[in-house]
Design an enzyme around this catalytic site. Sequence first.
Site, PDB file in Angstrom:
ATOM      1  N   ARG A  25       0.818  -1.230   0.000  1.00  0.00           N
ATOM      2  CA  ARG A  25       0.000   0.000   0.000  1.00  0.00           C
ATOM      3  C   ARG A  25       0.845   1.270   0.000  1.00  0.00           C
ATOM      4  O   ARG A  25       0.441   2.291   0.572  1.00  0.00           O
ATOM      5  CB  ARG A  25      -0.965   0.037   1.203  1.00  0.00           C
ATOM      6  CG  ARG A  25      -1.895  -1.124   1.320  1.00  0.00           C
ATOM      7  CD  ARG A  25      -2.929  -1.223   0.216  1.00  0.00           C
ATOM      8  NE  ARG A  25      -3.666  -2.450   0.396  1.00  0.00           N
ATOM      9  CZ  ARG A  25      -3.294  -3.632  -0.115  1.00  0.00           C
ATOM     10  NH1 ARG A  25      -2.225  -3.721  -0.896  1.00  0.00           N
ATOM     11  NH2 ARG A  25      -4.004  -4.708   0.123  1.00  0.00           N
ATOM     12  N   SER A  76     -10.788  -0.876   4.344  1.00  0.00           N
ATOM     13  CA  SER A  76      -9.966  -0.992   5.559  1.00  0.00           C
ATOM     14  C   SER A  76      -9.396   0.369   5.924  1.00  0.00           C
ATOM     15  O   SER A  76      -8.806   1.048   5.092  1.00  0.00           O
ATOM     16  CB  SER A  76      -8.799  -1.947   5.324  1.00  0.00           C
ATOM     17  OG  SER A  76      -9.309  -3.230   5.074  1.00  0.00           O
ATOM     18  N   GLU A 127      -4.525   3.797   6.391  1.00  0.00           N
ATOM     19  CA  GLU A 127      -4.438   3.516   4.951  1.00  0.00           C
ATOM     20  C   GLU A 127      -5.195   4.600   4.168  1.00  0.00           C
ATOM     21  O   GLU A 127      -4.830   4.963   3.063  1.00  0.00           O
ATOM     22  CB  GLU A 127      -5.036   2.128   4.653  1.00  0.00           C
ATOM     23  CG  GLU A 127      -5.057   1.804   3.168  1.00  0.00           C
ATOM     24  CD  GLU A 127      -5.482   0.362   2.878  1.00  0.00           C
ATOM     25  OE1 GLU A 127      -5.124  -0.539   3.651  1.00  0.00           O
ATOM     26  OE2 GLU A 127      -6.174   0.169   1.876  1.00  0.00           O
TER      27      GLU A 127
HETATM   28  C1  LIG Z   1     -15.975  -1.485   0.243  1.00  0.00           C
HETATM   29  C2  LIG Z   1     -14.535  -1.178  -0.038  1.00  0.00           C
HETATM   30  C3  LIG Z   1     -13.613  -2.200  -0.157  1.00  0.00           C
HETATM   31  C4  LIG Z   1     -12.268  -1.918  -0.414  1.00  0.00           C
HETATM   32  N1  LIG Z   1     -11.390  -2.957  -0.527  1.00  0.00           N
HETATM   33  C5  LIG Z   1     -10.096  -2.711  -0.803  1.00  0.00           C
HETATM   34  C6  LIG Z   1      -9.170  -3.790  -0.946  1.00  0.00           C
HETATM   35  O1  LIG Z   1      -9.510  -4.961  -0.868  1.00  0.00           O
HETATM   36  N2  LIG Z   1      -7.875  -3.479  -1.195  1.00  0.00           N
HETATM   37  C7  LIG Z   1      -7.446  -2.196  -1.326  1.00  0.00           C
HETATM   38  O2  LIG Z   1      -6.243  -1.978  -1.572  1.00  0.00           O
HETATM   39  N3  LIG Z   1      -8.311  -1.146  -1.195  1.00  0.00           N
HETATM   40  C8  LIG Z   1      -9.603  -1.372  -0.944  1.00  0.00           C
HETATM   41  N4  LIG Z   1     -10.484  -0.338  -0.809  1.00  0.00           N
HETATM   42  C9  LIG Z   1      -9.989   1.051  -0.877  1.00  0.00           C
HETATM   43  C10 LIG Z   1     -10.002   1.693  -2.280  1.00  0.00           C
HETATM   44  O3  LIG Z   1     -11.025   1.149  -3.093  1.00  0.00           O
HETATM   45  C11 LIG Z   1      -8.647   1.524  -2.982  1.00  0.00           C
HETATM   46  O4  LIG Z   1      -7.610   2.126  -2.242  1.00  0.00           O
HETATM   47  C12 LIG Z   1      -8.681   2.137  -4.382  1.00  0.00           C
HETATM   48  O5  LIG Z   1      -7.503   1.789  -5.069  1.00  0.00           O
HETATM   49  C13 LIG Z   1      -8.817   3.657  -4.364  1.00  0.00           C
HETATM   50  O6  LIG Z   1      -9.103   4.065  -5.681  1.00  0.00           O
HETATM   51  P1  LIG Z   1      -9.944   5.382  -5.948  1.00  0.00           P
HETATM   52  O7  LIG Z   1      -9.991   5.600  -7.399  1.00  0.00           O
HETATM   53  O8  LIG Z   1     -11.247   5.319  -5.249  1.00  0.00           O
HETATM   54  O9  LIG Z   1      -8.993   6.465  -5.265  1.00  0.00           O
HETATM   55  P2  LIG Z   1      -9.393   7.758  -4.354  1.00  0.00           P
HETATM   56  O10 LIG Z   1     -10.071   7.276  -3.146  1.00  0.00           O
HETATM   57  O11 LIG Z   1     -10.160   8.685  -5.250  1.00  0.00           O
HETATM   58  O12 LIG Z   1      -7.980   8.312  -4.065  1.00  0.00           O
HETATM   59  C14 LIG Z   1      -7.076   7.536  -3.307  1.00  0.00           C
HETATM   60  C15 LIG Z   1      -5.661   8.123  -3.506  1.00  0.00           C
HETATM   61  O13 LIG Z   1      -5.269   7.932  -4.861  1.00  0.00           O
HETATM   62  C16 LIG Z   1      -4.933   9.184  -5.451  1.00  0.00           C
HETATM   63  N5  LIG Z   1      -5.302   9.140  -6.870  1.00  0.00           N
HETATM   64  C17 LIG Z   1      -6.436   8.674  -7.438  1.00  0.00           C
HETATM   65  N6  LIG Z   1      -6.359   8.780  -8.780  1.00  0.00           N
HETATM   66  C18 LIG Z   1      -5.148   9.313  -9.063  1.00  0.00           C
HETATM   67  C19 LIG Z   1      -4.477   9.692 -10.256  1.00  0.00           C
HETATM   68  N7  LIG Z   1      -5.024   9.530 -11.477  1.00  0.00           N
HETATM   69  N8  LIG Z   1      -3.231  10.242 -10.161  1.00  0.00           N
HETATM   70  C20 LIG Z   1      -2.657  10.432  -8.937  1.00  0.00           C
HETATM   71  N9  LIG Z   1      -3.238  10.099  -7.774  1.00  0.00           N
HETATM   72  C21 LIG Z   1      -4.475   9.550  -7.840  1.00  0.00           C
HETATM   73  C22 LIG Z   1      -5.701  10.217  -4.657  1.00  0.00           C
HETATM   74  O14 LIG Z   1      -5.118  11.503  -4.774  1.00  0.00           O
HETATM   75  C23 LIG Z   1      -5.588   9.620  -3.259  1.00  0.00           C
HETATM   76  O15 LIG Z   1      -4.319   9.921  -2.722  1.00  0.00           O
HETATM   77  C24 LIG Z   1     -11.839  -0.582  -0.559  1.00  0.00           C
HETATM   78  C25 LIG Z   1     -12.779   0.466  -0.454  1.00  0.00           C
HETATM   79  C26 LIG Z   1     -14.113   0.171  -0.198  1.00  0.00           C
HETATM   80  C27 LIG Z   1     -15.109   1.286  -0.108  1.00  0.00           C
END
Ligand SMILES: Cc1cc2nc3c(=O)[nH]c(=O)nc-3n(C[C@H](O)[C@H](O)[C@H](O)COP(=O)(O)OP(=O)(O)OC[C@H]3O[C@@H](n4cnc5c(N)ncnc54)[C@H](O)[C@@H]3O)c2cc1C
Length: 298
Positions: free
Chosen positions: A172, A221, A291
């Site tokens: 992560r 998480s 996280e």
């Molecule tokens: C129900 C649920 C289950 C989940 N299960 C998991 C799991 O099993 N494993 C896991 O790792 N995570 C999990 N997550 C967390 C999350 O889905 C992940 O971390 C996911 O990768 C975040 O992606 P996002 O597009 O929503 O990012 P955001 O939440 O929009 O942003 C997260 C970070 O990424 C950065 N970011 C996003 N896009 C870009 C870009 N294009 N360029 C630069 N920075 C960027 C943002 O600035 C921020 O720092 C879960 C979340 C939920 C709600």
Amino acid sequence: MNSYELIKSRFQKRALSGVLAREITSYKTGGEIDLIVYPQTQEEIVWLFDILVKRNIDYFICGNATNILVSDDGFRGVFIKTDMLNKINTKDNEISVDCGFKWDNMIEICVNKGLAGLEKTSYIPGTVGGAVKMNAGAFEQETFDKLISFSVLDIKGDIKKIEKSNINYGYRKVEGIDECFILNALFKFDYGDANELKKIREEIISKRKIKQPLDYPSAGSVFKRPKNNYASKLIDECGLKGLRIGDAEVSAKHCGFIINKGNAKSSDIYNLILKIKEEVYKKTSIDLELEQIIVGKF
Ligand SMILES: Cc1cc2nc3c(=O)[nH]c(=O)nc-3n(C[C@H](O)[C@H](O)[C@H](O)COP(=O)(O)OP(=O)(O)OC[C@H]3O[C@@H](n4cnc5c(N)ncnc54)[C@H](O)[C@@H]3O)c2cc1C
């Protein structure tokens, strides 16, 4: 023309003011964001980034907002939302994909094509950009396992291709790209059996539905896995299951999640995070590392 007017004049209906964070985040909490902009092309991102950096305007790059907690006071600056950057190209066992493409949609495509290596990350609800930034993963597979390279726009306005072999990454975390905009990523998969992969995907999805409190808003998480342990196990053993502040609650189904039981404020979630950290540290001397990403003032 002030900066927001200038941005609005270029992006028109793709620049929105007055949107509440609770309307776009998976936690369903948070206040007003000054401006949300939805770029559609690389050229638009370059233009926007240039304005934001030169004029010293705070910005946040936002994927699907599934790993962030935005303040009840919202965000004084610009959210760059990547939803409209969503092209994907597949060639043999390689996939080139834009940052805003939904992670799970890409995994579904892989599985159907018999491309193996990330099928166990099925159902992670973010975007490709978010997954690369977080090195998202599940069940012993993570984004960087099959990532070859990705391109970024840096704050100097340069577009650079970053090879996985030239970057430090781990569980992560990805080092050295904090202020960069991840534009797209290239993955190379192993060849596998589509039927076998579909079975694994279905099993993972049903496991997640059984184990995770998906009926309530959350951001997955809350804490990273501490060395040789699990945050959810520690939180449970410290007797914090069901602990509640306002409408924010430590999920009884999965103690690693904080859920919004209805009208939680971001401050409730934030205070619950602090309380969990304090109690776990008192009882185990383990300092849980967050996280999730905190956005705005708390
Ligand atoms: C129900 C649920 C289950 C989940 N299960 C998991 C799991 O099993 N494993 C896991 O790792 N995570 C999990 N997550 C967390 C999350 O889905 C992940 O971390 C996911 O990768 C975040 O992606 P996002 O597009 O929503 O990012 P955001 O939440 O929009 O942003 C997260 C970070 O990424 C950065 N970011 C996003 N896009 C870009 C870009 N294009 N360029 C630069 N920075 C960027 C943002 O600035 C921020 O720092 C879960 C979340 C939920 C709600």
